[in-house]
Design an enzyme around this catalytic site. Structure first.
Site, PDB file in Angstrom:
ATOM      1  N   HIS A  12      -0.919  17.196 -25.022  1.00 28.74           N
ATOM      2  CA  HIS A  12      -1.241  15.921 -24.490  1.00 28.74           C
ATOM      3  C   HIS A  12      -2.888  14.491 -25.164  1.00 28.74           C
ATOM      4  CE1 HIS A  12       2.152  16.651 -22.969  1.00 28.74           C
ATOM      5  NE2 HIS A  12       2.407  15.596 -22.034  1.00 28.74           N
TER       6      HIS A  12
ATOM      7  N   HIS B  90      -1.477  11.567 -26.973  1.00 41.24           N
ATOM      8  CA  HIS B  90      -1.558  10.147 -26.450  1.00 41.24           C
ATOM      9  C   HIS B  90      -2.860   9.291 -27.569  1.00 41.24           C
ATOM     10  CE1 HIS B  90      -1.538  10.765 -21.965  1.00 41.24           C
ATOM     11  NE2 HIS B  90       0.021  11.440 -22.538  1.00 41.24           N
TER      12      HIS B  90
ATOM     13  N   ARG C  34      -3.197  22.183 -12.388  1.00 42.14           N
ATOM     14  CA  ARG C  34      -1.995  21.448 -13.383  1.00 42.14           C
ATOM     15  C   ARG C  34      -2.462  20.399 -14.678  1.00 42.14           C
ATOM     16  NH1 ARG C  34       1.039  15.571  -9.665  1.00 42.14           N
ATOM     17  NH2 ARG C  34       2.196  15.245 -11.726  1.00 42.14           N
TER      18      ARG C  34
ATOM     19  N   LYS D  61       7.771  22.852 -12.929  1.00 35.18           N
ATOM     20  CA  LYS D  61       6.284  21.735 -13.051  1.00 35.18           C
ATOM     21  C   LYS D  61       6.341  22.342 -11.542  1.00 35.18           C
ATOM     22  CE  LYS D  61       5.389  17.426 -13.680  1.00 35.18           C
ATOM     23  NZ  LYS D  61       5.259  16.107 -14.132  1.00 35.18           N
TER      24      LYS D  61
ATOM     25  N   GLU E 157       9.030  18.472 -24.733  1.00 31.87           N
ATOM     26  CA  GLU E 157       8.157  18.685 -23.476  1.00 31.87           C
ATOM     27  C   GLU E 157       8.682  19.811 -23.323  1.00 31.87           C
ATOM     28  OE1 GLU E 157       5.459  17.373 -21.268  1.00 31.87           O
ATOM     29  OE2 GLU E 157       5.714  14.687 -22.112  1.00 31.87           O
TER      30      GLU E 157
ATOM     31  N   ASN F  14      -1.251  18.835 -19.743  1.00 34.93           N
ATOM     32  CA  ASN F  14      -1.413  17.914 -21.175  1.00 34.93           C
ATOM     33  C   ASN F  14      -1.943  18.689 -22.129  1.00 34.93           C
ATOM     34  OD1 ASN F  14      -1.066  16.211 -18.974  1.00 34.93           O
ATOM     35  ND2 ASN F  14      -3.538  17.279 -18.097  1.00 34.93           N
TER      36      ASN F  14
ATOM     37  N   LYS G 239       3.049  11.435 -10.523  1.00 32.27           N
ATOM     38  CA  LYS G 239       2.277  10.136 -11.335  1.00 32.27           C
ATOM     39  C   LYS G 239       3.156   9.332 -11.615  1.00 32.27           C
ATOM     40  CE  LYS G 239      -0.509  14.250 -13.650  1.00 32.27           C
ATOM     41  NZ  LYS G 239      -1.028  14.063 -14.787  1.00 32.27           N
TER      42      LYS G 239
ATOM     43  N   GLU H 293      -4.096  17.280 -10.066  1.00 30.52           N
ATOM     44  CA  GLU H 293      -4.581  17.239 -10.926  1.00 30.52           C
ATOM     45  C   GLU H 293      -6.111  17.973 -11.008  1.00 30.52           C
ATOM     46  OE1 GLU H 293      -2.491  15.649 -14.672  1.00 30.52           O
ATOM     47  OE2 GLU H 293      -4.994  15.172 -15.187  1.00 30.52           O
TER      48      GLU H 293
ATOM     49  N   ARG I  51       1.163  -1.479   0.364  1.00 28.18           N
ATOM     50  CA  ARG I  51       0.026  -0.038   0.126  1.00 28.18           C
ATOM     51  C   ARG I  51       1.176   1.067  -0.221  1.00 28.18           C
ATOM     52  NH1 ARG I  51      -2.914  -2.878   3.467  1.00 28.18           N
ATOM     53  NH2 ARG I  51      -4.803  -3.973   2.845  1.00 28.18           N
TER      54      ARG I  51
ATOM     55  N   HIS J  91       6.729   9.381 -26.843  1.00 28.86           N
ATOM     56  CA  HIS J  91       5.432  10.718 -25.956  1.00 28.86           C
ATOM     57  C   HIS J  91       5.702  11.685 -26.745  1.00 28.86           C
ATOM     58  CE1 HIS J  91       3.436  11.613 -23.127  1.00 28.86           C
ATOM     59  NE2 HIS J  91       4.545  12.867 -22.713  1.00 28.86           N
TER      60      HIS J  91
END
Ligand code: GLY
Length: 356
Positions: A245, A249, A238, A224, A188, A242, A146, A234, A124, A261
């Site tokens: 993206h 994606h 945040r 960032k 990026e 993206n 993330k 997010e 966990r 990517h």
């Protein structure tokens, strides 16, 4: 290349430092003694990075007094899946890592995402440190917590937030990157320039990045860090990260993850900029400038996939919320905004940004 060491604090809970500079992998044991108790560190890396840096990292950790083990998985986004995650989790259990132990993610974005998710899920949640070896992971994915794997329905559809205990970014690794992987990270960083920093964007327009990548990494991480501190999970701001993206994606997914990517994000950025300009959402003509900057850094500015294929792929993606999708719209270089649109409008929006 400047060899100064730069440190950026990320004030999340827990807070951590991102250290950027030359020679950090060979000193990682000493560096991590400041943030970890003497514990078992399981280094997770891929088949490309292992021959380059795994022994250096293991030796440094062992010399500093850590117990060390390692797990190597096959390189590539196509392996960022449940099967590889299961392999890492079984390895952590067989190596008897406990709650006080730590996973070290050594590699690029795929490794950081997957090793981070394994650390978040194992018992966990145990600690994780990020040791990025690509420009893409240095400027973006190693920072902010993330973690994820891809599912058949789309990219990063299962994951968790787990802020790392530390990020050590050894700029010497950038020298071993093939040109295409360097360009992947530049995408990026250019995205960060479009979001927040005209002067960072200009650096890429004039192509002077190689002279001091540590400074570019630090500028991207500083921006960032601020966004993540204000919106760790997010819920709002945040989402700006993206930019490019949604379509990016979709391009990755349509290609079966053959398109890397950063290259997909570059194309996604160029497409959304053209869409925004065509639909009157920008404050000034910027699409040509963004495309020229991407092209100068050997990045694509479009895609062969149809608007229909991209919209179908994007709508299986996680950013879909009810009947709306949130897009990041560039207004001018350095300023972007979130725009919620009905999912039914995505197809014509993408079509407006495709070339020809
Ligand atoms: N890569 C985008 C984010 O970390 O939010």
């Amino acid at each position: 290349m400047s060899d100064s060491i730069r440190t950026i604090q990320v004030h999340t809970r827990p807070a951590y430092a991102v250290t950027i500079g030359s020679g950090l992998l060979s000193r990682c044991g000493q560096q991590l003694r400041d943030v970890l108790p003497l514990c078992h560190v399981a280094v997770v890396t891929d088949s490309t990075v292992a021959p380059l840096y795994l022994e250096t990292v293991k030796q440094s950790l062992a010399a500093a007094g850590f117990t060390v083990s390692s797990y190597v998985f096959p390189a590539g986004e196509a392996h960022k899946n449940l099967e590889t995650l299961a392999g890492i989790l079984e390895f952590l259990a067989e190596a008897h890592l406990t709650r006080t132990d730590c996973v070290a993610a050594l590699g690029g974005g795929v490794t950081g995402d997957m090793a981070g998710f394994a650390a978040a899920a194992y018992l966990r949640g145990i600690r994780c440190v990020q040791l990025p070896t690509t420009l893409l992971s240095a400027v973006d994915s190693s920072v902010g917590g993330k973690t994820a794997i891809d599912l058949k329905a789309g990219k990063n559809l299962a994951g968790a937030f787990l802020q790392p205990a530390a990020v050590l970014c050894d700029t010497d690794c950038l020298a071993s990157l093939p040109a295409a992987m360097f360009a992947d990270g530049a995408a990026e960083a250019i995205k960060t320039g479009v979001l927040s920093d005209e002067s960072l964007f200009s650096l890429f327009e004039t192509g002077r990045l190689e002279t001091d990548p540590g400074s570019v990494i630090a500028r991207c991480v500083q921006y960032k860090a601020g966004v993540v501190e204000r919106d760790e999970k997010e819920q709002g701001e945040r989402r700006l990260l993206n930019l490019g993206h949604t379509v990016g994606h979709a391009i990755e997914k349509c290609s079966g993850y053959a398109i890397p990517h950063g290259h997909a994000v570059a194309a996604g950025l160029a497409i959304i900029a053209r869409s925004a300009e065509a639909l009157g959402w920008t404050e000034a003509p910027i699409a040509g400038r963004i495309a020229a900057c991407l092209a100068k850094n050997d990045l694509p500015t479009g895609t062969a996939y149809s608007a229909q294929a991209l919209a179908d792929a994007a709508l299986a993606d996680k950013k879909r919320a009810g009947g709306d999708i949130t897009l990041v719209i560039p207004k001018r270089i350095g300023v972007c905004e979130l725009k919620k649109v009905p999912v039914t409008e995505l197809l014509p929006i993408i079509a407006a940004g495709l070339e020809g």
